[in-house]
Motif scaffolding. Structure first.
Motif, PDB file in Angstrom:
ATOM      1  N   SER A 377       0.827  -1.217   0.000  1.00 35.17           N
ATOM      2  CA  SER A 377       0.000   0.000   0.000  1.00 35.17           C
ATOM      3  C   SER A 377       0.857   1.260   0.000  1.00 35.17           C
ATOM      4  N   MET A 378       0.262   2.339  -0.436  1.00 36.76           N
ATOM      5  CA  MET A 378       0.939   3.629  -0.436  1.00 36.76           C
ATOM      6  C   MET A 378       1.259   4.060   0.992  1.00 36.76           C
ATOM      7  N   ALA A 379       0.372   3.692   1.931  1.00 37.70           N
ATOM      8  CA  ALA A 379       0.611   4.045   3.330  1.00 37.70           C
ATOM      9  C   ALA A 379       1.871   3.379   3.857  1.00 37.70           C
ATOM     10  N   MET A 380       2.104   2.108   3.451  1.00 43.39           N
ATOM     11  CA  MET A 380       3.298   1.388   3.889  1.00 43.39           C
ATOM     12  C   MET A 380       4.552   2.025   3.299  1.00 43.39           C
ATOM     13  N   LYS A 381       4.491   2.375   2.015  1.00 44.54           N
ATOM     14  CA  LYS A 381       5.642   3.008   1.370  1.00 44.54           C
ATOM     15  C   LYS A 381       5.941   4.361   2.005  1.00 44.54           C
ATOM     16  N   ALA A 382       4.879   5.111   2.328  1.00 46.16           N
ATOM     17  CA  ALA A 382       5.076   6.407   2.971  1.00 46.16           C
ATOM     18  C   ALA A 382       5.716   6.231   4.346  1.00 46.16           C
ATOM     19  N   LEU A 383       5.290   5.184   5.068  1.00 45.66           N
ATOM     20  CA  LEU A 383       5.848   4.923   6.392  1.00 45.66           C
ATOM     21  C   LEU A 383       7.345   4.631   6.305  1.00 45.66           C
ATOM     22  N   ILE A 384       7.745   3.812   5.329  1.00 47.16           N
ATOM     23  CA  ILE A 384       9.159   3.454   5.181  1.00 47.16           C
ATOM     24  C   ILE A 384       9.998   4.706   4.905  1.00 47.16           C
ATOM     25  N   HIS A 385       9.526   5.555   4.022  1.00 51.18           N
ATOM     26  CA  HIS A 385      10.275   6.780   3.714  1.00 51.18           C
ATOM     27  C   HIS A 385      10.342   7.699   4.938  1.00 51.18           C
ATOM     28  N   GLN A 386       9.281   7.719   5.710  1.00 58.80           N
ATOM     29  CA  GLN A 386       9.252   8.580   6.890  1.00 58.80           C
ATOM     30  C   GLN A 386      10.250   8.112   7.949  1.00 58.80           C
ATOM     31  N   VAL A 387      10.240   6.812   8.242  1.00 63.41           N
ATOM     32  CA  VAL A 387      11.148   6.305   9.274  1.00 63.41           C
ATOM     33  C   VAL A 387      12.599   6.336   8.789  1.00 63.41           C
ATOM     34  N   ALA A 388      12.814   6.226   7.473  1.00 63.24           N
ATOM     35  CA  ALA A 388      14.172   6.312   6.943  1.00 63.24           C
ATOM     36  C   ALA A 388      14.753   7.695   7.206  1.00 63.24           C
ATOM     37  N   ASP A 389      13.912   8.712   7.210  1.00 60.68           N
ATOM     38  CA  ASP A 389      14.371  10.078   7.474  1.00 60.68           C
ATOM     39  C   ASP A 389      14.582  10.339   8.965  1.00 60.68           C
ATOM     40  N   ASN A 390      13.839   9.611   9.801  1.00 57.18           N
ATOM     41  CA  ASN A 390      13.867   9.874  11.238  1.00 57.18           C
ATOM     42  C   ASN A 390      14.850   8.998  12.012  1.00 57.18           C
ATOM     43  N   TYR A 391      15.337   7.915  11.378  1.00 58.14           N
ATOM     44  CA  TYR A 391      16.241   6.999  12.069  1.00 58.14           C
ATOM     45  C   TYR A 391      17.547   6.855  11.296  1.00 58.14           C
ATOM     46  N   ASP A 392      18.606   6.550  12.035  1.00 55.88           N
ATOM     47  CA  ASP A 392      19.902   6.292  11.389  1.00 55.88           C
ATOM     48  C   ASP A 392      19.882   4.955  10.645  1.00 55.88           C
ATOM     49  N   HIS A 393      19.230   3.992  11.235  1.00 51.61           N
ATOM     50  CA  HIS A 393      19.144   2.662  10.626  1.00 51.61           C
ATOM     51  C   HIS A 393      17.749   2.096  10.860  1.00 51.61           C
ATOM     52  N   VAL A 394      17.194   1.469   9.822  1.00 51.87           N
ATOM     53  CA  VAL A 394      15.894   0.806   9.925  1.00 51.87           C
ATOM     54  C   VAL A 394      16.083  -0.644   9.483  1.00 51.87           C
ATOM     55  N   ILE A 395      15.774  -1.582  10.364  1.00 52.64           N
ATOM     56  CA  ILE A 395      15.907  -3.017  10.066  1.00 52.64           C
ATOM     57  C   ILE A 395      14.502  -3.594   9.922  1.00 52.64           C
ATOM     58  N   ILE A 396      14.206  -4.197   8.778  1.00 49.65           N
ATOM     59  CA  ILE A 396      12.875  -4.754   8.511  1.00 49.65           C
ATOM     60  C   ILE A 396      12.976  -6.272   8.367  1.00 49.65           C
ATOM     61  N   ASP A 397      12.317  -6.976   9.239  1.00 46.67           N
ATOM     62  CA  ASP A 397      12.248  -8.443   9.157  1.00 46.67           C
ATOM     63  C   ASP A 397      11.031  -8.815   8.312  1.00 46.67           C
ATOM     64  N   THR A 398      11.259  -9.518   7.191  1.00 44.85           N
ATOM     65  CA  THR A 398      10.163  -9.871   6.282  1.00 44.85           C
ATOM     66  C   THR A 398      10.029 -11.377   6.150  1.00 44.85           C
ATOM     67  N   ALA A 399       8.979 -11.779   5.457  1.00 44.57           N
ATOM     68  CA  ALA A 399       8.715 -13.209   5.251  1.00 44.57           C
ATOM     69  C   ALA A 399       9.773 -13.819   4.328  1.00 44.57           C
ATOM     70  N   PRO A 400      10.026 -15.125   4.449  1.00 45.60           N
ATOM     71  CA  PRO A 400      10.954 -15.801   3.528  1.00 45.60           C
ATOM     72  C   PRO A 400      10.445 -15.685   2.085  1.00 45.60           C
ATOM     73  N   MET A 401      11.370 -15.678   1.144  1.00 46.33           N
ATOM     74  CA  MET A 401      11.002 -15.552  -0.262  1.00 46.33           C
ATOM     75  C   MET A 401      10.153 -16.726  -0.735  1.00 46.33           C
ATOM     76  N   GLN A 402      10.306 -17.873  -0.082  1.00 45.48           N
ATOM     77  CA  GLN A 402       9.487 -19.029  -0.444  1.00 45.48           C
ATOM     78  C   GLN A 402       8.017 -18.784  -0.123  1.00 45.48           C
ATOM     79  N   VAL A 403       7.765 -17.956   0.906  1.00 42.25           N
ATOM     80  CA  VAL A 403       6.400 -17.657   1.331  1.00 42.25           C
ATOM     81  C   VAL A 403       5.818 -16.515   0.511  1.00 42.25           C
ATOM     82  N   SER A 404       6.565 -15.432   0.361  1.00 44.50           N
ATOM     83  CA  SER A 404       6.110 -14.269  -0.409  1.00 44.50           C
ATOM     84  C   SER A 404       7.313 -13.442  -0.820  1.00 44.50           C
ATOM     85  N   ASN A 405       7.080 -12.507  -1.742  1.00 42.51           N
ATOM     86  CA  ASN A 405       8.161 -11.638  -2.189  1.00 42.51           C
ATOM     87  C   ASN A 405       8.035 -10.243  -1.588  1.00 42.51           C
ATOM     88  N   ASP A 406       7.577 -10.158  -0.331  1.00 43.01           N
ATOM     89  CA  ASP A 406       7.469  -8.863   0.341  1.00 43.01           C
ATOM     90  C   ASP A 406       8.817  -8.152   0.380  1.00 43.01           C
TER      91      ASP A 406
END
Length: 490
Positions: A377-406
């Motif tokens: 969603s656009m809201a998720m993309k906006a959130l990522i850009h927002q936290v990238a500006d507010n934090y030195d490092h952002v670590i995102i734990d996502t699902a395995p590629m076998q499950v989805s391509n998130d």
């Protein structure tokens, strides 16, 4: 490299593959070697020693013609003997020859059994005949050999040429020229030769067993296995399968001075080199090819490692299908990412502090029925850009590629994709499929993290990666510790 060196290069590759298989499956190779040598030794030292005695005979042609000095007669005689002597190795095993031997020596055996002990040979282009006998008793071997030679001589020179009750003169004269002596040492088993064959066979079969096991092994188990699949993706760190990773608190919190903590600091430093200050380069998306490879543990520990230096860090659990960060860190998960993206709560309510004031955690929140729609969603993309500006490092734990391509969705937005490969967990085919999919999507991972490495192998060498700019592209170079081999366990 010129074309003339192609052959040598191919040979080097084959050698490295064999050596790599031996290194990975040295236990299999050693067990195979020991079993083969033990089998040969058991066969050799349990056999009854056999002694071989040999008597030698010489055949001549007895010419009864009136003119015996004729050259044609000599030639005809030599030809006749050659044709006859070729049959004597079979003749010596017959009842006509061996029954007299049994009777004369009073042997308690049959012709068939004795024939298996007796053999004869005619050296090429000679008139010699060698009669040999093998027996557990060296003296008996000599007696039987002499008796068999004498019996064969009698048959050739007399009995075989009897006709109608009258004895004819045999055209072949067979004389014993060397009697069999008592052998002083056994002829079989040949201990030296058997042991040499066992050692050589054990080595060869050990190598073959290791190579076959490597070819049939479907799982990634070493650095070399990973590099064979992702040769253009640098390995930024190696984490062991130490017990400290199974505890509730991250390694940097509970064991800050451990070797595992140093491995995480090295990974943190290598990832810092990758950040160029542009776009979302400070956002690291962590994923793996298949489940249970340790991506969540890596994500949590990596976030703590960045926060240790005082950097402002946000850890996000975007694996909304199977969230694990809250359980891993033992924090609340009633409100999280799904609520924040859907606008139900503010960031102040969704984001929690952990360990230090500069380390924040955004858990997954309650699961949604449409995780792909939410994460795209656009809201998720906006959130990522927002936290990238507010934090030195952002670590995102996502699902395995076998499950989805998130993870690929975040990477296409400009985030750095960090792949975790669980040694002994991920299958080679699955890792290959994942890397092919990323290549199709034009996504290049920032690097690989090898998980579950054996501690003993992990101490031997370390990998360091230095990155610079060349022609507008990021270049990577591996530097290995002196005395270590590229591709060994870090």
């Amino acid at each position: 490299m010129g074309l003339e060196n192609t052959g040598s290069v191919d040979n080097d590759v084959i050698t490295i593959d064999v050596l790599g298989a031996l290194k990975k499956h040295v236990v299999t190779a050693v067990i195979t070697f020991v079993v083969v040598v033990a089998g040969v030794c058991a066969y050799t030292f349990t056999r009854t020693p056999m002694y071989t005695a040999s008597a030698q005979l010489f055949a001549t042609y007895r010419n009864t013609a009136a003119d015996s000095s004729n050259a044609n007669s000599y030639n005809a005689g030599a030809s006749y003997i050659s044709s006859q002597i070729a049959t004597y190795p079979d003749l010596v095993k017959t009842e006509a020859v061996l029954q007299p031997v049994i009777d004369d020596l009073g042997l308690d055996t049959s012709v068939g059994a004795l024939s298996r002990q007796v053999s004869a040979s005619n050296p090429t282009d000679t008139m010699m005949l060698k009669v040999s006998v093998s027996d557990a008793d060296p003296e008996m071997a000599a007696k039987i050999a002499n008796a068999a030679a004498a019996s064969l001589r009698d048959q050739i020179t007399g009995s075989l040429y009897s006709e109608g009750g009258s004895e004819l003169i045999s055209p072949v004269n067979l004389a014993i020229v060397q009697k069999a002596g008592t052998p002083g040492s056994p002829s079989s088993p040949n201990v030296k030769m058997n042991l040499a064959v066992g050692l050589a066979g054990g080595l060869v079969l050990g190598v073959i067993a290791a190579v076959l096991k490597d070819l049939l092994d479907r799982r990634v188990r070493t650095v070399a296995d990973v590099q064979a699949i992702v040769d253009e993706t640098p390995i930024l760190g190696t984490l062991t399968q130490g017990e400290v990773f199974t505890e509730k608190a991250p390694v940097m919190v509970g064991h800050a001075s451990s070797r595992e903590a140093e491995d995480l600091r090295r990974l943190r430093t290598n990832l810092t080199f990758m950040e160029n200050g542009e776009g979302l380069s400070n956002v690291i998306v962590v994923t793996s090819s298949s489940p249970s490879e340790g991506k969540t543990t890596t994500s949590a520990n990596l976030a703590v490692a960045f926060a240790e230096n005082g950097a402002k860090v946000l850890l996000i659990d975007a694996d909304v299908r199977n969230p694990s960060i809250a359980k891993s860190l033992d924090v609340e998960n009633s409100v999280g990412l799904t609520h924040l993206v859907s606008g139900e709560v503010s960031s102040r309510d969704a984001i929690q502090k952990y360990w230090k004031s500069n380390l924040h955690v955004l858990t997954s929140g309650q699961q949604t029925l449409n995780p792909s729609v939410l994460l795209n969603s656009m809201a998720m993309k906006a959130l990522i850009h927002q936290v990238a500006d507010n934090y030195d490092h952002v670590i995102i734990d996502t699902a395995p590629m076998q499950v989805s391509n998130d993870a690929a969705v975040f990477a296409k937005e400009g985030a750095q994709l960090l792949m975790v490969a669980g040694l002994g967990v991920v299958e080679k085919r699955r890792l290959t499929t994942t890397m092919d999919e990323l290549e199709t999507l034009d996504i290049e991972p920032v690097g690989m993290v090898l998980n579950f490495a054996e501690q003993e192998k992990a101490k031997d060498s370390y990998y360091y990666y230095y990155y610079g700019e060349k022609d507008g592209k990021r270049q990577g170079r591996r530097h290995k510790k002196k005395g270590s081999k590229t591709g060994s366990q870090a």
